[in-house]
Motif scaffolding. Structure first.
Motif, PDB file in Angstrom:
ATOM      1  N   ASP A 148      12.970   9.815   5.743  1.00 39.63           N
ATOM      2  CA  ASP A 148      12.269   8.491   6.512  1.00 39.63           C
ATOM      3  C   ASP A 148      11.336   7.883   6.521  1.00 39.63           C
ATOM      4  OD1 ASP A 148      15.126   8.602   7.147  1.00 39.63           O
ATOM      5  OD2 ASP A 148      15.189   9.070   9.023  1.00 39.63           O
ATOM      6  N   LYS A 149      10.306   8.962   6.043  1.00 39.74           N
ATOM      7  CA  LYS A 149       8.963   8.702   6.043  1.00 39.74           C
ATOM      8  C   LYS A 149       8.468   8.229   4.663  1.00 39.74           C
ATOM      9  CE  LYS A 149       4.633   9.945   6.486  1.00 39.74           C
ATOM     10  NZ  LYS A 149       2.994  11.271   7.010  1.00 39.74           N
ATOM     11  N   ALA A 150       9.246   8.288   3.356  1.00 35.18           N
ATOM     12  CA  ALA A 150       8.788   8.284   2.170  1.00 35.18           C
ATOM     13  C   ALA A 150       9.739   6.941   1.578  1.00 35.18           C
ATOM     14  CB  ALA A 150       8.871   9.748   1.356  1.00 35.18           C
ATOM     15  N   LYS A 151      10.953   7.292   1.726  1.00 36.68           N
ATOM     16  CA  LYS A 151      11.680   6.053   1.020  1.00 36.68           C
ATOM     17  C   LYS A 151      11.271   4.480   0.870  1.00 36.68           C
ATOM     18  CE  LYS A 151      14.489   4.387   5.685  1.00 36.68           C
ATOM     19  NZ  LYS A 151      15.932   5.048   6.263  1.00 36.68           N
ATOM     20  N   ASN A 182       1.091  -1.425   0.196  1.00 39.34           N
ATOM     21  CA  ASN A 182       0.143  -0.335  -0.063  1.00 39.34           C
ATOM     22  C   ASN A 182       1.380   0.898   0.135  1.00 39.34           C
ATOM     23  OD1 ASN A 182      -1.791  -1.602  -0.086  1.00 39.34           O
ATOM     24  ND2 ASN A 182      -2.979  -1.017   2.198  1.00 39.34           N
ATOM     25  N   GLY A 183       0.257   2.573  -0.538  1.00 39.49           N
ATOM     26  CA  GLY A 183       1.386   3.283  -0.371  1.00 39.49           C
ATOM     27  C   GLY A 183       1.476   4.436   0.804  1.00 39.49           C
ATOM     28  N   ILE A 184       1.752   5.770   0.930  1.00 32.99           N
ATOM     29  CA  ILE A 184       1.520   6.110   2.126  1.00 32.99           C
ATOM     30  C   ILE A 184       0.898   7.770   2.463  1.00 32.99           C
ATOM     31  CG2 ILE A 184       2.960   8.350  -0.078  1.00 32.99           C
ATOM     32  CD1 ILE A 184       4.894   8.782   2.526  1.00 32.99           C
ATOM     33  N   ASN A 185       0.706   7.269   3.418  1.00 33.36           N
ATOM     34  CA  ASN A 185      -0.552   8.615   3.865  1.00 33.36           C
ATOM     35  C   ASN A 185       0.047   9.546   4.062  1.00 33.36           C
ATOM     36  OD1 ASN A 185      -3.166   6.203   3.601  1.00 33.36           O
ATOM     37  ND2 ASN A 185      -1.871   5.127   5.578  1.00 33.36           N
ATOM     38  N   TYR A 186      -0.154  10.549   4.050  1.00 33.63           N
ATOM     39  CA  TYR A 186       0.262  12.033   4.504  1.00 33.63           C
ATOM     40  C   TYR A 186      -1.114  13.038   4.760  1.00 33.63           C
ATOM     41  CZ  TYR A 186       0.068  13.356  -0.655  1.00 33.63           C
ATOM     42  OH  TYR A 186      -1.131  13.394  -2.119  1.00 33.63           O
ATOM     43  N   LEU A 187      -0.697  14.390   5.200  1.00 33.13           N
ATOM     44  CA  LEU A 187      -1.510  15.100   4.693  1.00 33.13           C
ATOM     45  C   LEU A 187      -1.012  16.174   3.723  1.00 33.13           C
ATOM     46  CD1 LEU A 187      -1.387  16.276   9.149  1.00 33.13           C
ATOM     47  CD2 LEU A 187      -3.207  14.796   7.667  1.00 33.13           C
ATOM     48  N   ARG A 188      -2.226  16.935   3.481  1.00 31.73           N
ATOM     49  CA  ARG A 188      -1.571  17.864   1.512  1.00 31.73           C
ATOM     50  C   ARG A 188      -1.376  18.860   2.236  1.00 31.73           C
ATOM     51  NH1 ARG A 188      -5.332  18.376  -2.323  1.00 31.73           N
ATOM     52  NH2 ARG A 188      -6.789  16.466  -1.371  1.00 31.73           N
ATOM     53  N   ASP A 189      -0.908  19.428   3.711  1.00 28.42           N
ATOM     54  CA  ASP A 189      -0.844  20.468   3.919  1.00 28.42           C
ATOM     55  C   ASP A 189       0.881  20.003   4.662  1.00 28.42           C
ATOM     56  OD1 ASP A 189      -1.521  20.299   5.950  1.00 28.42           O
ATOM     57  OD2 ASP A 189      -2.334  21.282   7.037  1.00 28.42           O
ATOM     58  N   GLU A 190       1.185  19.275   4.667  1.00 25.82           N
ATOM     59  CA  GLU A 190       2.333  18.701   5.371  1.00 25.82           C
ATOM     60  C   GLU A 190       3.342  19.456   4.931  1.00 25.82           C
ATOM     61  OE1 GLU A 190       4.364  13.968   5.664  1.00 25.82           O
ATOM     62  OE2 GLU A 190       2.795  14.418   5.792  1.00 25.82           O
ATOM     63  N   GLY A 248      -1.435   6.808  -0.659  1.00 27.70           N
ATOM     64  CA  GLY A 248      -2.067   5.741   0.398  1.00 27.70           C
ATOM     65  C   GLY A 248      -3.412   5.206  -0.301  1.00 27.70           C
ATOM     66  N   PHE A 249      -3.955   5.651  -1.155  1.00 28.43           N
ATOM     67  CA  PHE A 249      -5.499   4.957  -1.397  1.00 28.43           C
ATOM     68  C   PHE A 249      -5.081   3.994  -3.397  1.00 28.43           C
ATOM     69  CE2 PHE A 249      -6.675   9.242   0.310  1.00 28.43           C
ATOM     70  CZ  PHE A 249      -7.539   9.021   0.883  1.00 28.43           C
ATOM     71  N   SER A 250      -3.199   3.694  -3.207  1.00 28.36           N
ATOM     72  CA  SER A 250      -3.604   2.857  -4.513  1.00 28.36           C
ATOM     73  C   SER A 250      -2.253   2.182  -3.722  1.00 28.36           C
ATOM     74  CB  SER A 250      -2.341   3.476  -5.613  1.00 28.36           C
ATOM     75  OG  SER A 250      -1.664   4.219  -4.928  1.00 28.36           O
ATOM     76  N   ILE A 251      -2.071   0.788  -4.427  1.00 30.88           N
ATOM     77  CA  ILE A 251      -1.505  -0.293  -4.727  1.00 30.88           C
ATOM     78  C   ILE A 251       0.017  -0.515  -5.040  1.00 30.88           C
ATOM     79  CG2 ILE A 251      -0.948  -2.765  -3.410  1.00 30.88           C
ATOM     80  CD1 ILE A 251      -4.497  -2.349  -2.657  1.00 30.88           C
ATOM     81  N   ARG A 252       0.634  -0.766  -5.052  1.00 30.79           N
ATOM     82  CA  ARG A 252       2.970  -1.035  -5.859  1.00 30.79           C
ATOM     83  C   ARG A 252       2.235  -2.335  -5.872  1.00 30.79           C
ATOM     84  NH1 ARG A 252       7.170  -1.074  -3.288  1.00 30.79           N
ATOM     85  NH2 ARG A 252       6.889  -3.254  -3.133  1.00 30.79           N
ATOM     86  N   ILE A 274      -1.977  -0.053  -8.805  1.00 31.87           N
ATOM     87  CA  ILE A 274      -3.431  -0.300  -8.651  1.00 31.87           C
ATOM     88  C   ILE A 274      -3.989   0.308  -7.780  1.00 31.87           C
ATOM     89  CG2 ILE A 274      -5.040  -2.494  -8.241  1.00 31.87           C
ATOM     90  CD1 ILE A 274      -2.421  -4.190  -8.733  1.00 31.87           C
ATOM     91  N   ALA A 275      -5.172   1.026  -8.127  1.00 37.92           N
ATOM     92  CA  ALA A 275      -6.104   2.220  -7.307  1.00 37.92           C
ATOM     93  C   ALA A 275      -6.786   1.349  -6.163  1.00 37.92           C
ATOM     94  CB  ALA A 275      -6.824   3.456  -7.824  1.00 37.92           C
ATOM     95  N   ARG A 276      -6.475   1.370  -5.336  1.00 41.14           N
ATOM     96  CA  ARG A 276      -7.759   0.682  -4.088  1.00 41.14           C
ATOM     97  C   ARG A 276      -9.086   1.418  -3.628  1.00 41.14           C
ATOM     98  NH1 ARG A 276      -4.661   2.009   1.965  1.00 41.14           N
ATOM     99  NH2 ARG A 276      -6.482   0.837   2.096  1.00 41.14           N
ATOM    100  N   SER A 277      -9.059   2.570  -4.505  1.00 41.35           N
ATOM    101  CA  SER A 277     -10.336   3.229  -4.068  1.00 41.35           C
ATOM    102  C   SER A 277     -10.579   4.539  -5.175  1.00 41.35           C
ATOM    103  CB  SER A 277     -10.882   3.778  -2.334  1.00 41.35           C
ATOM    104  OG  SER A 277      -9.469   4.459  -2.001  1.00 41.35           O
ATOM    105  N   ALA A 278     -11.701   4.836  -5.173  1.00 42.48           N
ATOM    106  CA  ALA A 278     -12.696   6.316  -5.865  1.00 42.48           C
ATOM    107  C   ALA A 278     -12.665   5.603  -7.299  1.00 42.48           C
ATOM    108  CB  ALA A 278     -10.955   7.389  -5.832  1.00 42.48           C
ATOM    109  N   SER A 279     -11.008   5.480  -7.737  1.00 43.44           N
ATOM    110  CA  SER A 279     -11.082   4.631  -9.572  1.00 43.44           C
ATOM    111  C   SER A 279     -10.306   3.223  -8.712  1.00 43.44           C
ATOM    112  CB  SER A 279      -9.905   5.600  -9.880  1.00 43.44           C
ATOM    113  OG  SER A 279     -11.267   6.308 -10.462  1.00 43.44           O
TER     114      SER A 279
END
Length: 430
Positions: free
Chosen positions: A290-293, A249-257, A327-331, A304-309
């Motif tokens: 460190d969070k993204a690597k 699963n992809g990374i979760n982040y805040l829009r204003d991060e 985070g809304f996608s899967i690698r 692969i899109a997990r949700s929305a599409s």
């Protein structure tokens, strides 16, 4: 370009040429709101344009959800969208526009508006996509979680335009010629995609790949054996997606991060809109390294899109330095990258089968467990090698077209604000 010295005047939206005018959108267009209720969708019928269907370019009604004639009539009491109208989104991806370049019937979903220009439609369309208008839209949006622009503020958007129809037409000609070439390349890529899928079906669904004599395998008497997925050619196997690669699963982040490193990020809309993803077409975001690597993408990874599409697939290629995925996608990373084209096409076809793993009548989301356990046919190595060589030629042409689309888009995007503000004038033969 006009060699005469351009004289400018100051307006509410900045400097424009002295012989141009600024008017509210509602003075040069009818701006009509959509119906404020949730429609009942139908398997077949008339297309409904939702916020997620709106993107730059001509509206594509092929893959939209459908409604009955009765729902269509209810949702078009105020206005039936016509050719040369403009559709704009109000919520989420607010202020995005699509041009209605078809006479096919359609209606608007929630949180959209229709703009019926009273002067040249294409000029209004380009004006709405110019920085002069985009700045106004950004100033007027409200909402902390779901950004929205009101109907009143859309109507009051200020549009700069030349009074001379010749100049107006020439501006449109420059920009539309670039858009036409981009659309031609996009159409070519759709054709190439169809050829690739047809070839895949011929080889791996109908099992008519060339045998040792170059003849279609199954119809030439090729031996078939039973498997849990039905009859398959002798020597082939059946496996699961989880045995061919790993999912993450992809990374979760805040829009204003705000972090210490800038990354390009692949979002669901990128996956939904592009079968092949290029780095330069992605948004940028700053996240701590460190969070993204652990979410960095490699060449030939599949997203692969997990949700929305849910279930939409994209292949990532080329220079992927500092590219991550949301985070809304899967690698999906393959154990044997040489087979990426076969697995990519397998996943494209499996999207339909994902419906069988979902709850309800529509696919709500995709998860790793579902994907890992999905069965697939594993052809012999020699057939896979032959297929890869054939399909790579199609991919190379597709990739070349994408690069040209990217270059033409950059040219158009650099000309658009200059032409629509009068900073760059076209030659007018009086």
């Amino acid at each position: 370009m006009n060699k005469k010295e351009i004289k400018f005047k100051e307006t509410e939206i900045g400097e424009i040429p002295e012989d141009w005018e600024v008017e509210e959108l509602q003075k040069i267009s009818k701006v009509i709101d959509s119906c404020h209720k949730t429609p009942k969708y139908s398997p077949e019928g008339i297309a409904m344009v939702r916020v997620t269907d709106i993107k730059y370019g001509d509206i594509d009604l092929k893959d939209t959800l459908k409604v009955t004639k009765e729902v269509y009539e209810e949702f078009t009491l105020n206005h039936k969208p016509k050719k040369n109208d403009i559709v704009m989104s109000r919520v989420g991806t607010y202020g995005v526009t699509s041009f209605v370049n078809t006479a096919e019937l359609c209606c608007l979903g929630q949180n959209t508006v229709i703009i019926h220009p009273l002067i040249n439609s294409r000029f209004i369309y380009y004006a709405l996509n110019s920085r002069l208008v985009r700045n106004q839209i950004e100033e007027e949006v409200v909402g902390s979680t779901q950004k929205t622009i009101s109907l009143k503020n859309i109507r009051e958007l200020l549009i700069a335009h030349p009074n001379n129809s010749i100049e107006l037409d020439k501006i449109i000609k420059i920009l539309s010629s670039l858009d036409s070439k981009i659309e031609l390349n996009q159409a070519m890529n759709k054709t190439l995609e169809s050829i690739g899928q047809a070839l895949f079906k011929h080889w791996f669904i109908n099992f008519e790949f060339p045998n040792e004599k170059g003849k279609p395998y199954k119809s030439s008497g090729g031996e078939m054996v039973e498997s849990e997925l039905g009859e398959i050619p002798k020597g082939w196997k059946v496996g699961k997606l989880g045995e061919c690669g790993t999912f993450k699963n992809g990374i979760n982040y805040l829009r204003d991060e705000i972090g210490d490193t800038e990354f390009f990020i692949a979002n669901v809309r990128d996956i939904a809109n592009n079968k092949l993803l290029l780095k330069d077409s992605l948004d940028k975001i700053k996240i701590d390294l460190d969070k993204a690597k652990d979410y960095l993408l490699n060449d030939k990874d599949i997203l692969i899109a997990r949700s929305a599409s849910p279930g939409e697939i994209s292949l990532v290629l080329g220079n992927l330095d500092n590219v991550i995925y949301s985070g809304f996608s899967i690698r999906y990373r393959l154990n044997t990258p040489d087979n990426y084209l076969y697995l990519f096409l397998v996943l494209q076809r499996l999207r339909e089968n994902l419906l069988n793993f979902s709850i309800g009548t529509t696919l709500q989301s995709v998860n790793q467990e579902t994907l890992k356990n999905m069965g697939l046919i594993l052809p012999s190595d020699d057939i896979l090698n032959k297929f890869n060589k054939t399909i790579e030629r199609i991919l190379d042409k597709t990739y070349g077209n994408l690069m040209q689309i990217q270059n033409l888009s950059q040219i158009r995007d650099s000309l658009l604000p200059k032409l629509m503000s009068g900073k760059l004038r076209v030659q007018i033969n009086e």
